[in-house]
Design a protein around this motif. Structure first.
Motif, PDB file in Angstrom:
ATOM      1  N   TRP A  29      47.003  72.253 -15.641  1.00 40.07           N
ATOM      2  CA  TRP A  29      45.658  72.669 -16.007  1.00 40.07           C
ATOM      3  C   TRP A  29      45.169  71.913 -17.225  1.00 40.07           C
ATOM      4  CZ3 TRP A  29      43.731  75.321 -12.208  1.00 40.07           C
ATOM      5  CH2 TRP A  29      44.564  76.129 -11.424  1.00 40.07           C
ATOM      6  N   ALA A  30      44.032  71.271 -17.094  1.00 41.44           N
ATOM      7  CA  ALA A  30      43.381  70.625 -18.228  1.00 41.44           C
ATOM      8  C   ALA A  30      42.653  71.697 -19.022  1.00 41.44           C
ATOM      9  CB  ALA A  30      42.388  69.574 -17.744  1.00 41.44           C
ATOM     10  N   GLU A  31      42.649  71.558 -20.343  1.00 37.58           N
ATOM     11  CA  GLU A  31      41.956  72.537 -21.169  1.00 37.58           C
ATOM     12  C   GLU A  31      40.451  72.346 -21.041  1.00 37.58           C
ATOM     13  OE1 GLU A  31      41.844  74.303 -25.705  1.00 37.58           O
ATOM     14  OE2 GLU A  31      43.225  72.691 -25.212  1.00 37.58           O
ATOM     15  N   LEU A  32      39.762  73.444 -20.766  1.00 42.70           N
ATOM     16  CA  LEU A  32      38.308  73.425 -20.629  1.00 42.70           C
ATOM     17  C   LEU A  32      37.672  74.043 -21.866  1.00 42.70           C
ATOM     18  CD1 LEU A  32      37.928  74.748 -16.955  1.00 42.70           C
ATOM     19  CD2 LEU A  32      37.867  72.376 -17.712  1.00 42.70           C
ATOM     20  N   GLU A  33      36.487  73.550 -22.197  1.00 41.96           N
ATOM     21  CA  GLU A  33      35.722  74.149 -23.287  1.00 41.96           C
ATOM     22  C   GLU A  33      35.300  75.550 -22.852  1.00 41.96           C
ATOM     23  OE1 GLU A  33      35.064  72.953 -26.363  1.00 41.96           O
ATOM     24  OE2 GLU A  33      36.362  71.262 -25.847  1.00 41.96           O
ATOM     25  N   PRO A  34      35.267  76.526 -23.777  1.00 43.40           N
ATOM     26  CA  PRO A  34      34.897  77.891 -23.388  1.00 43.40           C
ATOM     27  C   PRO A  34      33.503  77.985 -22.770  1.00 43.40           C
ATOM     28  CG  PRO A  34      35.029  77.680 -25.783  1.00 43.40           C
ATOM     29  CD  PRO A  34      35.572  76.423 -25.205  1.00 43.40           C
ATOM     30  N   GLU A  35      32.584  77.131 -23.215  1.00 44.19           N
ATOM     31  CA  GLU A  35      31.239  77.119 -22.631  1.00 44.19           C
ATOM     32  C   GLU A  35      31.286  76.761 -21.146  1.00 44.19           C
ATOM     33  OE1 GLU A  35      30.976  76.156 -26.993  1.00 44.19           O
ATOM     34  OE2 GLU A  35      32.134  75.356 -25.316  1.00 44.19           O
ATOM     35  N   GLU A  36      32.163  75.823 -20.797  1.00 48.91           N
ATOM     36  CA  GLU A  36      32.333  75.405 -19.398  1.00 48.91           C
ATOM     37  C   GLU A  36      32.936  76.533 -18.569  1.00 48.91           C
ATOM     38  OE1 GLU A  36      32.372  72.933 -15.968  1.00 48.91           O
ATOM     39  OE2 GLU A  36      31.270  72.778 -17.851  1.00 48.91           O
ATOM     40  N   VAL A  37      33.938  77.206 -19.124  1.00 50.44           N
ATOM     41  CA  VAL A  37      34.568  78.341 -18.432  1.00 50.44           C
ATOM     42  C   VAL A  37      33.520  79.415 -18.160  1.00 50.44           C
ATOM     43  CG1 VAL A  37      36.292  80.182 -18.640  1.00 50.44           C
ATOM     44  CG2 VAL A  37      36.844  77.872 -19.435  1.00 50.44           C
ATOM     45  N   HIS A  38      32.737  79.736 -19.180  1.00 51.76           N
ATOM     46  CA  HIS A  38      31.696  80.760 -19.069  1.00 51.76           C
ATOM     47  C   HIS A  38      30.653  80.365 -18.020  1.00 51.76           C
ATOM     48  CE1 HIS A  38      28.609  83.446 -21.395  1.00 51.76           C
ATOM     49  NE2 HIS A  38      28.787  83.831 -20.152  1.00 51.76           N
TER      50      HIS A  38
END
Length: 198
Positions: A29-38
């Protein structure tokens, strides 16, 4: 006649294997920015996995379990849903919940599987313990804390008559398709055989 029946049986068996086999995938899993997750989340809930429930999709990246919803922040879901979790995360997540932890899940609707999955695997699974967020990245923790502050103090759990399709129904549907294809092949074979005799 025996050869044609044998041909049909082997053809149907091959089709069943092709349609019902599940793909095994490795997880990274690549780390995603929280804005992208949201942004990518179709459903956002707080609650706990029920690891005593029957798991589904074990041979895939995600295994699904029942998830008992305490709060709904986005989406129209019932108080009990099926939510995926990376198979490698089940052990620590179970221990975390036994110690009183909950999960804030940012879930994605995936057309290829019959249950909701966390956006970007662990990116969409935010730990909540003793009313506080647990996150190794301070920027992400601040974002999710701000997200929770903006939500109402006591969100109403929405219920829906819609449910995520059961994977058993999907396999039943596929089995019917395979049987009809097999019957079609058998009928075509019989007609060709009859034409060749004439």
């Amino acid at each position: 006649m025996k050869k044609s029946i044998s041909f049909i049986i082997w053809g149907m068996l091959l089709l069943v294997i092709l349609y019902s086999s599940e793909v095994v995938q490795a997880t990274s899993w690549a780390e995603l920015e929280p804005e992208e997750v949201h942004k990518r989340a179709d459903v956002i809930v707080v609650g706990q996995y029920d690891f005593t429930s029957k798991p589904e999709g074990r041979n895939m990246v995600f295994t699904s379990y029942k998830f008992n919803v305490q709060k709904v922040y986005k989406g129209d879901v019932s108080q009990e849903i099926r939510a995926g979790i990376d198979g490698y995360d089940v052990g620590w997540a179970d221990e975390y919940q036994k110690d009183g932890g909950d999960f804030l899940l940012f879930l994605d609707k995936n057309k290829e599987i019959s249950y909701l999955t966390p956006v970007g695997g662990p990116n969409g699974m935010i730990q909540i313990s003793n009313g506080g967020l647990q996150h190794y990245n301070s920027k992400s923790r601040a974002y999710y804390e701000e997200f929770l502050k903006k939500q109402s103090e006591d969100p109403i759990v929405k219920t829906s008559n819609e449910s995520v399709p059961n994977s058993k129904n999907k396999y039943l549907y596929i089995s019917f398709i395979v049987i009809f294809i097999g019957l079609g092949i058998f009928t075509l074979y019989q007609k060709l055989k009859k034409i060749n005799k004439e």
